[in-house]
Design an enzyme around this catalytic site. Structure first.
Site, PDB file in Angstrom:
ATOM      1  NE  ARG A 211      -2.547  -1.645   3.722  1.00 58.53           N
ATOM      2  CZ  ARG A 211      -1.746  -0.187   4.889  1.00 58.53           C
ATOM      3  NH1 ARG A 211      -1.609   0.991   4.441  1.00 58.53           N
ATOM      4  NH2 ARG A 211      -1.331  -0.782   5.426  1.00 58.53           N
TER       5      ARG A 211
ATOM      6  CE1 TYR B 108       0.261  -5.938  -1.832  1.00 64.51           C
ATOM      7  CE2 TYR B 108      -1.034  -4.620  -0.557  1.00 64.51           C
ATOM      8  CZ  TYR B 108      -0.268  -5.075  -0.952  1.00 64.51           C
ATOM      9  OH  TYR B 108      -0.198  -6.297   0.524  1.00 64.51           O
ATOM     10  N   GLY B 109      -2.806  -5.449  -4.155  1.00 62.41           N
ATOM     11  CA  GLY B 109      -4.364  -5.956  -3.890  1.00 62.41           C
ATOM     12  C   GLY B 109      -4.523  -4.485  -2.448  1.00 62.41           C
TER      13      GLY B 109
ATOM     14  CE  LYS C  78      -6.451  -3.245   5.065  1.00 58.46           C
ATOM     15  NZ  LYS C  78      -6.910  -4.003   6.250  1.00 58.46           N
TER      16      LYS C  78
ATOM     17  CG  HIS D 292      -6.676  -2.076  10.300  1.00 60.83           C
ATOM     18  ND1 HIS D 292      -6.216  -1.882  10.745  1.00 60.83           N
ATOM     19  CD2 HIS D 292      -7.188  -3.909   9.426  1.00 60.83           C
ATOM     20  CE1 HIS D 292      -5.017  -2.865   9.452  1.00 60.83           C
ATOM     21  NE2 HIS D 292      -5.571  -3.364   9.668  1.00 60.83           N
TER      22      HIS D 292
ATOM     23  CB  SER E 112      -0.061  -3.358   9.078  1.00 62.72           C
ATOM     24  OG  SER E 112      -1.341  -2.935   8.121  1.00 62.72           O
TER      25      SER E 112
ATOM     26  CB  CYS F 285       0.647  -6.981  15.246  1.00 66.45           C
ATOM     27  SG  CYS F 285       1.069  -5.157  15.465  1.00 66.45           S
TER      28      CYS F 285
ATOM     29  CE  LYS G  43      -6.205  -7.215  11.657  1.00 63.32           C
ATOM     30  NZ  LYS G  43      -5.531  -6.322  10.874  1.00 63.32           N
TER      31      LYS G  43
ATOM     32  CG  ASP H 152      -8.011  -6.535   7.524  1.00 59.73           C
ATOM     33  OD1 ASP H 152      -6.666  -6.105   7.952  1.00 59.73           O
ATOM     34  OD2 ASP H 152      -7.552  -6.242   6.239  1.00 59.73           O
TER      35      ASP H 152
ATOM     36  NE  ARG I 268      -0.194  -8.556   2.327  1.00 59.88           N
ATOM     37  CZ  ARG I 268      -0.514  -8.454   3.350  1.00 59.88           C
ATOM     38  NH1 ARG I 268      -1.937  -8.055   3.576  1.00 59.88           N
ATOM     39  NH2 ARG I 268       0.421  -7.127   3.818  1.00 59.88           N
TER      40      ARG I 268
ATOM     41  N   GLY J  43      -0.497 -19.602  20.618  1.00 54.85           N
ATOM     42  CA  GLY J  43      -1.437 -20.219  20.879  1.00 54.85           C
ATOM     43  C   GLY J  43      -1.708 -19.642  22.878  1.00 54.85           C
ATOM     44  CG  ASP J  44       0.780 -20.168  25.400  1.00 55.51           C
ATOM     45  OD1 ASP J  44       0.393 -21.261  26.059  1.00 55.51           O
ATOM     46  OD2 ASP J  44       2.411 -20.766  24.712  1.00 55.51           O
ATOM     47  CG  ASN J  45      -1.364 -14.632  22.384  1.00 52.00           C
ATOM     48  OD1 ASN J  45      -0.429 -14.503  23.255  1.00 52.00           O
ATOM     49  ND2 ASN J  45      -0.857 -14.225  20.427  1.00 52.00           N
TER      50      ASN J  45
HETATM   51  C1  OXD Z   1      -2.945  -4.231   5.604  1.00 51.01           C
HETATM   52  C2  OXD Z   1      -3.638  -5.293   5.132  1.00 51.01           C
HETATM   53  O1  OXD Z   1      -1.996  -3.776   5.080  1.00 51.01           O
HETATM   54  O2  OXD Z   1      -4.287  -5.777   5.606  1.00 51.01           O
HETATM   55  O3  OXD Z   1      -3.048  -3.951   7.321  1.00 51.01           O
HETATM   56  O4  OXD Z   1      -2.997  -5.341   3.765  1.00 51.01           O
HETATM   57 MN    MN Z   2      -5.347  -4.770   7.673  1.00 46.29          MN
END
Ligand code: OXD
Ligand code: MN
Length: 593
Positions: free
Chosen positions: A70, A198-199, A207, A227, A249, A251, A253, A278, A366, A491-493
């Site tokens: 992005r 790009y996506g 987005k 988000h 982004s 982290c 998700k 997302d 991706r 998994g421990d989260n």
């Molecule tokens: C981002 C994505 O950048 O989901 O947050 O691609």
């Molecule tokens: Mn995202």
């Protein structure tokens, strides 16, 4: 023909004339259409077939090497009033923006097919869903939109019924970064994107629509476009609670939304159900609770780091009917990225792999895959009314200070936790280690209007009759003095989510502190986890001096939104700063049950 279809036809004709499209194709979303597009891209080199024995009907796309992410600096929100876009967005006046980007679109589809892509964000029969139409000259975009949205005839029928849709115009142009813009016109429910395939820049449902335009619509209509992942946690009694969680982004998700419980918890009967990874649209229901849908139908996930250890569910869904972008290849034509076993033979640009060129897969490579392929996909993932949210979680990447988990005192405190969210830059950015970047609700790149108004919108949900979720802050990324992570994560989260849900049900204990409620070690289920007691103490400690400085920093950040900032948020920051300044009171334990 209804007036909405007539308006859509007129727009398509105008665009076809302006771009001088060689042909116009209305997408019906069928498998035959998808297969024909794929065959055409195999013929032109737009897609490469992967090993059919290991990855049936999977394909690799290699983007232009200068078009891999992005582009926030080229992304604009174009409202009539500059202040409506706010200091959190790049702004251009709508007339100037249209003129600038329309000049780029002139004649750009001369030798290309113009695809008309009607799509629905959200289950096709959901009152929370919203429709759009993307015009694009990229068959790769069309194929991805079919996996990521409900695309084709049914969406067109809904548009005909409802009359309202978001207009998105996209061309890959010349893929020239000098001729690239992603422009949003929320007042016109319009998106124009030029020069990137790009996506996030090109799959306009994601987005651009589901966050930037939808956040604007949500404010006007009384809902939230966020988000956030959505995950269902089933306890051993068979009850499922849903959690919506915002992280910036990269982290984790996608990993959290597909979490596999640690062995001990799995044996006790804990299960995790993925609704979305997302984006989350939430609306108050008649019962006062927030009900959420995932507007997307697929995952556009980051490949590197996805492995049997970090996300076995993701890996399991990627061996058929998947489009990969910018991953590396093994000698026998399988997709490969850093974190997977085996060896790459070709890097993401198709060159024989050479470690001197850097990682074999692009770090932002991706996979695009239908959500239905996910082994943990929730049986309620397509519910038209959505799922009820019990807890909202805000997380960031904070090496220091921020405890493993904190419960907000109330909704306004939770909104402040979200507004103050941030991540520290890592050693990768030379000279900037530990610098905190605020990313309110992880929406900095995605909120289609002024953050001050957005915070006020969040606060407005606290009204009579509301049965709002509890709000929490989490931090999986604390490090010790030796630079190692204090918490095992992945998994421990689930142990932290168990405490969160225990707090929602009033069955888990906590300690009251000025920054919120924290678990004491005995409040967490640590069965089977070898975590050092000193690490646990550090993860659950409140460093008052550090927090006083943090609250001052939050105050400065809030100041940057000027007079538009809601007084309630400022009052909340003052309240916590004052509590931290008061002489230390003994920590008060809150009984559970
Ligand atoms: C981002 C994505 O950048 O989901 O947050 O691609
Ligand atoms: Mn995202």
């Amino acid at each position: 023909m209804t007036s909405s279809l007539a308006a859509l036809n007129r727009w398509v004709e105008d665009v076809a004339r302006h771009t001088q499209a060689a042909e116009v194709h209305w997408c019906d979303g069928t498998q035959q259409e998808y297969d024909a597009l794929v065959a055409q891209m195999h013929a032109t080199g737009g897609l490469i077939a992967l090993n059919p024995a290991t990855h049936s009907r999977c394909h690799l796309h290699r983007s232009h090497p200068g078009d891999v992410a992005r582009v926030e600096h080229l992304t604009y929100v174009c409202t009539r009033e500059r202040d409506d876009a706010g200091p959190n967005n790049h702004w251009m006046a709508p007339d100037a923006a249209h003129a600038k980007i329309d000049a780029l679109f002139a004649g750009c589809m001369k030798d290309r097919t113009l695809y008309v892509v009607p799509y629905c964000m959200g289950p096709i029969d959901s009152p929370l869903a919203r429709c759009g139409v993307e015009i694009t000259d990229s068959p790769y975009v069309v194929a991805n939109m079919r996996l990521m949205t409900r695309m084709g005839a049914q969406a067109l029928a809904r548009i005909e019924r409802e009359g309202r849709f978001v207009k998105g115009l996209h061309s890959i142009g010349e893929l020239d970064p000098e001729r690239r813009f992603i422009m949003h016109f929320p007042e016109e429910l319009t998106i124009k994107s030029y020069g990137s395939g790009y996506g996030g820049n090109a799959l306009l449902g994601k987005k651009c629509h589901a966050l930037r335009i939808a956040s604007w619509q949500a404010r006007q209509e009384g809902w939230l476009a966020e988000h956030m992942l959505i995950v269902g946690i089933e306890n051993p009694q068979g009850q499922t609670h849903y959690v919506a969680a915002a992280f910036p982004s990269a982290c984790g998700k996608t990993n959290l939304s597909m979490l596999i419980p640690p062995e001990g918890m799995r044996r006790k009967g804990w299960k995790v159900w993925t609704v979305g990874d997302d984006i989350c649209w939430m609306q108050p229901g008649a019962d006062g609770r927030l009900w959420a849908i995932n507007p997307e139908a697929g995952f556009f996930g980051v490949a590197p780091g996805t492995s049997a250890r970090t996300n076995a569910n993701a890996l399991a869904m990627l061996d058929h009917d998947t489009i990969f972008t910018n991953v590396a290849l093994t000698a026998d034509g399988q997709p490969w990225w850093e974190g997977l076993p085996g060896e790459p033979a070709f890097d993401w640009q198709g060159r024989p792999h050479d470690a001197a060129h850097g990682p074999a897969a692009h770090p932002n490579s991706r996979f695009t895959v239908s959500a239905r392929q996910c082994p943990s996909f929730s049986p309620h993932g397509e519910n038209p009314q959505g799922v009820p949210i019990s807890a909202i979680v805000f997380g960031g990447r904070r090496e220091h200070l921020v405890p493993l988990v904190v419960e907000a005192h109330d909704w306004a405190h939770g909104v402040l936790l979200g507004a103050a969210m941030g991540s520290e830059t890592t050693a990768a950015a030379a000279g900037a280690v530990g610098v905190l970047r605020r990313d309110s609700m992880a929406m900095k790149p995605f909120c289609g209007y002024n953050f001050a108004d957005y915070f006020a919108h969040w606060l407005s949900f606290d009204r009579p009759g509301a049965r709002l979720p509890k709000i929490f802050q989490v931090n999986w990324f604390r490090k010790g003095t030796d630079g190692r992570f204090l918490w095992p994560g992945f998994g421990d989260n689930l142990r932290v989510l168990e405490w969160i849900l225990g707090r929602c049900e009033n069955t888990a204990g906590a300690a009251e502190t000025p920054i919120g409620r924290l678990p004491r070690p005995q409040d967490l289920d640590l069965d089977g986890l070898a975590v050092d007691p000193a690490a646990l103490n550090a993860l659950l400690a409140v460093d008052r001096d550090g927090w006083r400085a943090e609250l001052a920093g939050i105050g400065e950040y809030l100041d940057s939104y000027g007079a538009r900032l809601p007084a309630r948020l400022r009052a909340e920051q003052h309240r916590i700063a004052a509590a931290l300044a008061a002489p230390t009171a003994p920590v008060r334990a809150l009984a559970s049950g």
